[in-house]
Design a protein around this motif. Sequence first.
Motif, PDB file in Angstrom:
ATOM      1  N   GLU A  94       0.874  -1.235   0.042  1.00 35.57           N
ATOM      2  CA  GLU A  94      -0.269   0.195  -0.049  1.00 35.57           C
ATOM      3  C   GLU A  94       0.993   1.113   0.094  1.00 35.57           C
ATOM      4  O   GLU A  94       0.418   2.363  -0.718  1.00 35.57           O
ATOM      5  CB  GLU A  94      -0.893   0.103   1.225  1.00 35.57           C
ATOM      6  CG  GLU A  94      -2.076  -1.138   1.045  1.00 35.57           C
ATOM      7  CD  GLU A  94      -2.978  -0.853   2.328  1.00 35.57           C
ATOM      8  OE1 GLU A  94      -2.776  -0.066   3.326  1.00 35.57           O
ATOM      9  OE2 GLU A  94      -3.942  -1.620   2.424  1.00 35.57           O
ATOM     10  N   SER A 110      -2.584   5.435  -5.852  1.00 30.10           N
ATOM     11  CA  SER A 110      -4.014   5.129  -5.777  1.00 30.10           C
ATOM     12  C   SER A 110      -4.880   5.360  -7.071  1.00 30.10           C
ATOM     13  O   SER A 110      -6.077   5.136  -6.865  1.00 30.10           O
ATOM     14  CB  SER A 110      -4.704   6.124  -4.562  1.00 30.10           C
ATOM     15  OG  SER A 110      -4.395   7.423  -4.724  1.00 30.10           O
ATOM     16  N   GLU A 152      -7.226  11.153  -3.032  1.00 32.04           N
ATOM     17  CA  GLU A 152      -7.352  10.477  -1.915  1.00 32.04           C
ATOM     18  C   GLU A 152      -8.140  11.290  -0.834  1.00 32.04           C
ATOM     19  O   GLU A 152      -9.418  10.639  -0.291  1.00 32.04           O
ATOM     20  CB  GLU A 152      -6.012   9.895  -1.258  1.00 32.04           C
ATOM     21  CG  GLU A 152      -5.295   8.952  -2.017  1.00 32.04           C
ATOM     22  CD  GLU A 152      -4.220   8.156  -1.366  1.00 32.04           C
ATOM     23  OE1 GLU A 152      -4.305   8.064   0.041  1.00 32.04           O
ATOM     24  OE2 GLU A 152      -3.298   7.614  -1.912  1.00 32.04           O
TER      25      GLU A 152
END
Length: 619
Positions: free
Chosen positions: A24, A29, A68
């Motif tokens: 991650e 993203s 995000e």
Amino acid sequence: MGTRSTKPAVMPRDVAASFSKLEEEITCSVCLHELTDPVSIACGHTFCRACITAYWATAQPQGYLCPECRSTCPKDQLIPAYRLKHLVTKVQLVVKEEKAKLLDKGAPASAVPLVYTDPHGRLQLDESVIQSCFLDGEVAGYPLCLICVIGETRRGKSTLMNYILRALHSLKKGQPVSLGELNDPLTGFAWSRGTDSLTKGIWMWNRPFILERNGDKMAVFVLDTEGSLDIESDRETSIKLSALSMLLSSYLIFNVNASLKTTELDYLEMYLDIAELTGESCSLQYLQHLDLLLRDWQNPDNCGREAAQTYMEHETQRLRKNSTHRRVLLTLRSPSVGGFLLPHPGKQFLRSAQGSLADMDDDFRSHLGRYISDLVGGVWQHHKTDINGMQVTCAHVGRTLKEFVSTLQQQHYSFASPIEMFHSLENRKNIKNIIKRFQDFMNNQAPMTSSPFKILGVTPSKMRSIANAEATRLVGEYENLLKGDNRVEMTELTDEVTSLLTQEEEKFCSQYSKRFTKCAVGIGCAVGGGVLSLAGGIVGAAVAGTVLAAEAAVLLGSTTAAVVAGAVSGSVTLGAIGTGVGAGVGGVIGHKVNKREHVTDQEANRDSSEDTKQLVNEQ
């Protein structure tokens, strides 16, 4: 398929969690791949340079938002993350090496429980399977086809899926579709003779088949649903599993014994209802393709697709006389629905412990091969799509599944009917929409690109009033959007929205108060500390002072404008501007704000005094 009482291990949960967390940190993203040429933006989040540049290619009315956290960020402030770039390379090597070791140590391809029922009957999701099958590596960005089989227990579903696995193996290798050698024992999804019941849930082959054609790649998954047909004994679990089957299928096989009896029609009617509602809630296309696979057909000389089409037309005529199964009637007439009649496999196959092709009757083996060849050969026509018909990726389905199961796990959600489930899903989705709308509204009130004078034009107490009014309005709007008749649940959801909006309000107002203070002190320092004199001596100070005074007059009123102009006048006379004058500007702004707020009401006066006190302390 035989009894399965324990879950086979795919990867130790602690190791999988560590890998997941590590990956991650180095994943963009936007593209969902490892970071390439990473850059950080003003809010602190990091993306591939190409990804964030493309994301901001089109101007947005509320400014350039972080993908995000949705914060407004300057478009031209992309800070290269050199250390992270080197770290990405190192982490890629470590993660890939460790995963390879785990696979070599005994984690072969197998059927694993993706969604299962715990001892209390609640649905649980194995997130390590989601991570490894849908979100890890390159597969995350691939389009996908999901072949899902539903139907009663002990009706040959596992046998069917295992031969589908064999066919996909051959297709993946670039070979003609094959069901294997005649005497090869059947392996794959667990199976055996008997009547033992299975743990309810959705089992999945934990290695997607990556197929390639003309340079394009696609991931194909094979899944089995157990317990979705158990309407009588556990209707709620059946509803949930049916919804999940829809979510996890682009090619659905309804495995039925002999004929469409009332029980199967009742289940199919409910499933179709759930499919439409779930698809709408998750923004995914529902019922992309449905195959009615009738096993043990009574006439072995009249089997196959054409025979199934004749049978379905006959059923359509029969259902027209009865309005009970309206959705089934409409579905059977749809071009997205097909059928196939399979004869009995033969007594030798039923007695066999091997499940080999050699144990089957010739006509059954022939028809099974034809059915699976057609199915596997057409997977490229059955990509999973959204409600607009656009292909979705493995990562999209994985994230949607996690969110969907999380909603189903809410203990106060009890679904006695498909519509109740739909109402709960919609109510939960609307919460997220309301929170996002509040965030966007507040970001528009004070974008990161706002000038200091625009910020000083709205005090923190005034901004808090704006935020509170918008939050109150949105709570009322959410109450009007609530669906269903469960008043207790609706009250709980309204309270939850109120609490979440209060948190967002506090977060924004706290940040805004700091911005307000910095802007006020910054202007004071600019005027009083000599920044203007750097513009080119006395003349530069006078010109810049005129601009500042003009903007201040529009946004703050004549008093503050006079202070700014006076400070500049002093700089012309003395040849320099002192910080004391700047402090005076900040003080007068605070005094001006305090006086204005006092006229409004006592509470506003108290807040404004606190604003002024904070300005003085900063100086």
